[in-house]
Scaffold this active site. Structure first.
Site, PDB file in Angstrom:
ATOM      1  N   LEU A 133       0.833  -1.204   0.000  1.00 24.67           N
ATOM      2  CA  LEU A 133       0.000   0.000   0.000  1.00 24.67           C
ATOM      3  C   LEU A 133       0.870   1.259   0.000  1.00 24.67           C
ATOM      4  CD1 LEU A 133      -2.900   1.196   0.335  1.00 24.67           C
ATOM      5  CD2 LEU A 133      -2.580   1.014   2.816  1.00 24.67           C
ATOM      6  N   SER A 134       1.852   1.321   0.914  1.00 20.80           N
ATOM      7  CA  SER A 134       2.632   2.553   1.087  1.00 20.80           C
ATOM      8  C   SER A 134       3.530   2.838  -0.112  1.00 20.80           C
ATOM      9  CB  SER A 134       3.517   2.445   2.330  1.00 20.80           C
ATOM     10  OG  SER A 134       2.733   2.286   3.476  1.00 20.80           O
ATOM     11  N   GLU A 371       1.177  -0.071   9.704  1.00 22.96           N
ATOM     12  CA  GLU A 371      -0.296  -0.208   9.690  1.00 22.96           C
ATOM     13  C   GLU A 371      -0.993   0.980  10.361  1.00 22.96           C
ATOM     14  OE1 GLU A 371      -2.017  -4.157  10.253  1.00 22.96           O
ATOM     15  OE2 GLU A 371      -0.010  -4.975   9.884  1.00 22.96           O
ATOM     16  N   SER A 374       0.911   5.976  15.321  1.00 25.76           N
ATOM     17  CA  SER A 374       0.128   6.356  16.509  1.00 25.76           C
ATOM     18  C   SER A 374      -0.638   7.645  16.254  1.00 25.76           C
ATOM     19  CB  SER A 374       1.061   6.529  17.713  1.00 25.76           C
ATOM     20  OG  SER A 374       1.610   5.286  18.080  1.00 25.76           O
TER      21      SER A 374
HETATM   22  N1  COS Z   1     -13.664   1.476   6.298  1.00 27.78           N
HETATM   23  C1  COS Z   1     -14.351   1.742   5.171  1.00 27.78           C
HETATM   24  N2  COS Z   1     -14.281   2.923   4.522  1.00 27.78           N
HETATM   25  C2  COS Z   1     -13.464   3.859   5.036  1.00 27.78           C
HETATM   26  C3  COS Z   1     -12.712   3.654   6.207  1.00 27.78           C
HETATM   27  C4  COS Z   1     -12.844   2.393   6.851  1.00 27.78           C
HETATM   28  N3  COS Z   1     -12.163   2.096   7.958  1.00 27.78           N
HETATM   29  N4  COS Z   1     -12.002   4.755   6.476  1.00 27.78           N
HETATM   30  C5  COS Z   1     -12.298   5.643   5.521  1.00 27.78           C
HETATM   31  N5  COS Z   1     -13.192   5.083   4.656  1.00 27.78           N
HETATM   32  C6  COS Z   1     -13.806   5.756   3.491  1.00 27.78           C
HETATM   33  C7  COS Z   1     -14.472   7.042   3.947  1.00 27.78           C
HETATM   34  O1  COS Z   1     -15.795   6.797   4.374  1.00 27.78           O
HETATM   35  C8  COS Z   1     -14.430   7.857   2.691  1.00 27.78           C
HETATM   36  O2  COS Z   1     -15.445   7.439   1.805  1.00 27.78           O
HETATM   37  P1  COS Z   1     -16.248   8.520   0.909  1.00 27.78           P
HETATM   38  O3  COS Z   1     -15.202   9.134   0.027  1.00 27.78           O
HETATM   39  O4  COS Z   1     -17.231   7.669   0.187  1.00 27.78           O
HETATM   40  O5  COS Z   1     -16.837   9.478   1.879  1.00 27.78           O
HETATM   41  C9  COS Z   1     -13.111   7.474   2.060  1.00 27.78           C
HETATM   42  O6  COS Z   1     -12.782   6.179   2.585  1.00 27.78           O
HETATM   43  C10 COS Z   1     -11.988   8.450   2.384  1.00 27.78           C
HETATM   44  O7  COS Z   1     -11.916   8.553   3.799  1.00 27.78           O
HETATM   45  P2  COS Z   1     -11.166   9.774   4.495  1.00 27.78           P
HETATM   46  O8  COS Z   1     -11.710  11.055   3.968  1.00 27.78           O
HETATM   47  O9  COS Z   1     -11.213   9.550   5.963  1.00 27.78           O
HETATM   48  O10 COS Z   1      -9.685   9.570   3.933  1.00 27.78           O
HETATM   49  P3  COS Z   1      -8.347  10.365   4.223  1.00 27.78           P
HETATM   50  O11 COS Z   1      -7.643  10.503   2.935  1.00 27.78           O
HETATM   51  O12 COS Z   1      -8.608  11.556   5.075  1.00 27.78           O
HETATM   52  O13 COS Z   1      -7.479   9.288   5.060  1.00 27.78           O
HETATM   53  C11 COS Z   1      -6.713   8.055   6.974  1.00 27.78           C
HETATM   54  C12 COS Z   1      -7.891   8.703   6.230  1.00 27.78           C
HETATM   55  C13 COS Z   1      -5.635   9.049   7.377  1.00 27.78           C
HETATM   56  C14 COS Z   1      -7.333   7.467   8.233  1.00 27.78           C
HETATM   57  C15 COS Z   1      -6.115   6.931   6.105  1.00 27.78           C
HETATM   58  O14 COS Z   1      -5.437   7.467   5.029  1.00 27.78           O
HETATM   59  C16 COS Z   1      -5.191   6.012   6.900  1.00 27.78           C
HETATM   60  O15 COS Z   1      -5.648   5.093   7.578  1.00 27.78           O
HETATM   61  N6  COS Z   1      -3.874   6.245   6.799  1.00 27.78           N
HETATM   62  C17 COS Z   1      -2.917   5.329   7.392  1.00 27.78           C
HETATM   63  C18 COS Z   1      -2.558   4.310   6.382  1.00 27.78           C
HETATM   64  C19 COS Z   1      -1.784   3.179   6.919  1.00 27.78           C
HETATM   65  O16 COS Z   1      -2.201   2.511   7.843  1.00 27.78           O
HETATM   66  N7  COS Z   1      -0.636   2.958   6.293  1.00 27.78           N
HETATM   67  C20 COS Z   1       0.167   1.845   6.602  1.00 27.78           C
HETATM   68  C21 COS Z   1       0.158   0.924   5.437  1.00 27.78           C
HETATM   69  S1  COS Z   1       0.189  -0.746   5.835  1.00 27.78           S
HETATM   70  S2  COS Z   1       1.888  -1.049   6.668  1.00 27.78           S
END
Ligand code: COS
Length: 393
Positions: A133-134, A371, A374
């Site tokens: 993903l990243s 993932e 924090s």
């Molecule tokens: N389950 C289902 N849908 C989700 C969701 C979830 N847990 N979280 C967000 N969505 C949906 C939202 O509802 C939104 O949908 P709509 O566009 O239809 O409204 C869409 O996804 C975008 O959500 P959001 O606006 O919250 O996205 P952002 O770009 O602001 O990002 C974060 C949200 C920061 C929480 C996300 O990018 C994230 O989790 N980042 C960390 C990533 C990560 O864990 N990286 C490590 C990789 S694996 S080692």
């Protein structure tokens, strides 16, 4: 040592049996491949494959994948497995965890044909998967990804790079997230299965980290995948990634719990043996205060982890985004503090290379980052809490 929470009604007898069986397996059947001798340099990849092969042959990977249509994850089983394996050895946990995370999108959103093709060899421990993903410019901000998937005939042409990919370099297949050209943010992202021998796919760089794990940057250069490689629907990729992380973030908390519990075990041994100022280290109130805080933090972590796991298992249709983020955030931050205290109790011995608490000190650090950092977990929790307030819940 027996998990102090196992008697609670959060668990079923199948979980208690798994915990006993896996504890015994880790102690008797994996111990010869534990420790830094097996984890460094060229031995690292082979050790990971061996751990997975042994876990698979013994049937401990059945919870990692949803092979049959209608199956559901047993998140408590995944968490107990990670907690137990991490308490024995960080690499045991890593190798176990990747079998689930690397196939999570296929388990949750894949077609029957995709599940039948890719999941049974992973459950058997014969193939290794990865979750890609990243990107160099898109870690926390998933929507900033630039890897593209362009329609080409009946398939897709992938171009771009992914980094911090666990199992990178040893995985047999990768779930790669890529976006339609011209799309932005969370829109237009899709998930694809890319087999490691696909022309145009390559390992750009193996990355060495403080606690050795297979990690790499991967590159796709006009990498053509068939339509059958698409997971779920076009444009569903952001939700696929987030819902996969919702399941596996809780298990990261469980792994942190296992590392933290091991640190407490080591610290308890140390304070009973060590004499200082003519008395056992355990007899000082300052030591007892540390032990009290360590034990409290670990049990609080365990309750958050297994609350999230229990909720996912019992109420599968309810979102657990908030609970999973709380479990990961609290358990990883707490384990870091617990391990740091254990190092302190060991004094100079605590920073000697390859001593158990020194290894734990290096192992725990990445869990506060991967993932979802924090800081991201705090944003996720706040968004959910404030959303519930606005909705009047
Ligand atoms: N389950 C289902 N849908 C989700 C969701 C979830 N847990 N979280 C967000 N969505 C949906 C939202 O509802 C939104 O949908 P709509 O566009 O239809 O409204 C869409 O996804 C975008 O959500 P959001 O606006 O919250 O996205 P952002 O770009 O602001 O990002 C974060 C949200 C920061 C929480 C996300 O990018 C994230 O989790 N980042 C960390 C990533 C990560 O864990 N990286 C490590 C990789 S694996 S080692």
């Amino acid at each position: 040592m027996q998990n102090p929470l196992l008697d609670l009604p959060l668990f079923e007898d199948s979980h208690r049996k798994l915990a006993a069986d896996l504890e015994s397996f880790a102690r008797n059947d994996l111990a010869d491949i534990a420790g830094s001798d097996c984890h460094e340099g060229s031995k690292l990849d082979a050790t990971c494959r061996e751990i997975v092969a042994r876990l698979g042959a013994a049937g401990f990977l059945t919870a990692s994948c949803l092979v049959k249509e209608g199956d559901r994850f047993d998140v408590r089983r995944l968490c107990l497995s990670r907690e137990i394996l991490a308490r024995h050895d960080g690499l045991f946990d890593f190798a176990f965890a990747m079998q689930g995370l690397g196939t999570g999108p296929i388990s949750l959103f894949g077609s029957n044909a995709q599940r039948q093709k890719y999941l049974p060899p992973v459950v058997a421990g014969q193939q290794l998967p990865a979750f890609a993903l990243s990107e160099p410019g898109a870690g926390s901000d998933v929507g900033a990804m630039t890897t593209t998937a362009t329609r080409d005939g009946s398939g897709y042409r992938l171009n771009g790079a992914k980094t911090w990919i666990s199992n990178g370099g040893i995985a047999d297949q990768y779930v790669v997230f890529a976006r339609a050209p011209g799309s932005t943010g969370a829109q237009g992202i899709s998930a694809f299965i890319v087999e490691a021998d696909t022309p145009g796919f390559s390992i750009a760089e193996r990355i060495r980290v403080i606690a050795p794990h297979p990690l790499a940057t991967i590159a796709m250069d006009d990498c053509l995948v068939p339509e059958a490689a698409l997971i779920g629907a076009e444009g569903q990729g952001f939700a696929i990634a987030m819902q996969t992380l919702d399941v596996f973030r809780t298990t990261v908390g469980a792994a942190a719990l296992g590392l933290g519990r091991r640190a407490l075990d080591e610290a308890l041994g140390r304070i009973h043996e060590r004499q200082v100022f003519g008395k056992a280290l355990k007899s000082f109130q300052i030591t007892q205060s540390k032990i009290g805080e360590m034990a409290l933090g670990l049990d609080a972590s365990a309750l958050l982890v297994y609350r999230a796991a229990w909720k996912k298992d019992m109420r599968s249709s309810d979102p657990i985004t908030r609970e999973a983020a709380m479990a990961k955030l609290f358990a990883t931050e707490t384990a870091q503090k617990v391990i740091d205290e254990a190092v302190q109790l060991f004094g100079g011995m605590g920073v000697v290379s390859d001593q158990p608490v020194e290894v734990l000190y290096r192992e725990i650090r990445a869990l506060r980052i991967y993932e979802g950092t924090s800081e991201i977990q705090k944003l996720v929790i706040a968004k959910d809490v404030m959303g519930a307030y606005s909705a009047g819940a």
